[in-house]
Design an enzyme around this catalytic site. Structure first.
Site, PDB file in Angstrom:
ATOM      1  N   SER A  43       0.835  -1.192   0.000  1.00  0.00           N
ATOM      2  CA  SER A  43       0.000   0.000   0.000  1.00  0.00           C
ATOM      3  C   SER A  43       0.874   1.248   0.000  1.00  0.00           C
ATOM      4  O   SER A  43       1.721   1.406  -0.877  1.00  0.00           O
ATOM      5  CB  SER A  43      -0.967  -0.038   1.178  1.00  0.00           C
ATOM      6  N   ASP A 200      -5.769  -3.422  -2.399  1.00  0.00           N
ATOM      7  CA  ASP A 200      -4.743  -3.162  -1.393  1.00  0.00           C
ATOM      8  C   ASP A 200      -4.177  -4.453  -0.777  1.00  0.00           C
ATOM      9  O   ASP A 200      -4.910  -5.266  -0.221  1.00  0.00           O
ATOM     10  CB  ASP A 200      -5.376  -2.306  -0.288  1.00  0.00           C
TER      11      ASP A 200
END
Length: 318
Positions: A43, A200
């Site tokens: 991320s 993510d």
């Protein structure tokens, strides 16, 4: 000694905290984060990993945090973006991944707890163009031969953890992989790469630190693991600060999975230094790690708190 850097998920404010932590780590150790042998990013951490692998110094990333360029002007009559206030656009209706929900129903023990929530959340309407522009600003087009880089995303239909950069991974540039790794379910639209949807990588693990043990990576002697969504120190009691206590509880859960990964690294003989935001860091961050308006403030506080942390690491104080 060979070094692995593991940079975890953490949103806009976790990004700021991580940049500050790397800055003070470099100052304390005299080392350069760009000289790491292996970089694992998830991320927000994936953007930093891609930047370091592309030769961008931590100082440049910090400078932009402390003195950000002015935001582009909003066209007359255009709706005000919620992203600038750290809020997502209204998502679509219905679960984001029925296929993943089916996989979880068949084999629930195979998936981390966050996978169910990620599959159940509606598909986000957030445009990932801005994420890709952000990643492209720092990342080279080609993956470098050295350092070795792994950028982690999750296949949104199977729940598989996908380390981009590994042999056999779907073809993608570092910026494309980082964009996928940053696509928070329910907030951003999934990113399509080679015909598949990715979100993510923090859904699978906040850090994926155990990837340092992959056989296709060079052996590292030591690792620095930064976990901006976990916590160090105690959290407040629910009676004194209900929001802070809930935040601390969630961070404790996230940190627990990473602690297991770190234990595996240490069992393999890797010397690990890990850190997560302390009480002062968490107080200034608050509950919304996606609020870009607080990035400079979070970085400034973290420059002080993380500098003190590295001194304690060196002196053996607790």
């Amino acid at each position: 000694m060979s070094l692995g850097l593991v940079l975890g998920t953490g949103g806009q404010l976790g990004y700021a905290w991580t940049i500050a932590a790397l800055t003070t780590w470099e100052q304390e150790t005299g080392r350069d984060a760009r000289e790491a042998d292996v970089l694992v990013g998830t991320s927000a951490g994936s953007v930093i990993a891609a930047a370091l692998a592309s030769g961008v110094p931590v100082a440049d990333m910090l400078a932009q945090l402390l003195d950000p360029p002015p935001a582009p002007s909003r066209p007359k009559g255009a709706p005000r973006s919620t992203a600038r206030r750290g809020l997502p656009p209204v998502p679509r209706v219905g679960p984001g991944s029925l296929r993943l929900l089916g996989e979880i129903a068949r084999r629930p023990g195979r998936f981390p707890p966050l996978a169910f929530g990620a599959a159940l959340l509606p598909t986000g309407r957030g445009d990932t163009t801005g994420l890709h522009r952000w990643a492209t600003k720092w990342a080279r087009e080609q993956w470098p031969e050295a350092p070795q880089v792994r950028i982690v995303a999750m296949d949104y239909d199977t729940g598989a953890r996908v380390p981009f950069g590994r042999t056999g991974a779907p073809p993608a540039s570092m910026a494309e992989a980082a964009t996928a790794s940053c696509a928070v379910p329910g907030w951003f639209s999934p990113v399509r790469i080679a015909g598949r949807r990715y979100v993510d990588g923090g859904v699978c693990s906040a850090t994926s630190a155990d990837l340092l043990l992959d056989r296709d990576l060079p052996r590292v002697d030591e690792a620095l693991v930064l976990v901006p969504l976990a916590r160090s120190g105690e959290s407040p009691t629910v009676w004194s600060n209900p929001v802070g206590a809930t935040d601390g509880w969630l961070r404790g859960l996230i940190g627990g999975r990473t602690a297991g990964e770190i234990a595996r690294l240490r069992a393999a003989g890797i010397a690990v230094t890990e850190h997560a935001p302390d009480a002062e860091d968490r107080a200034v961050t608050g509950w919304n790690v996606m609020d870009p308006r607080k990035q400079a403030e979070v970085a400034q506080v973290a420059l002080r708190t993380t500098a003190a942390r590295w001194v304690r690491e060196r002196t053996g104080e607790r």
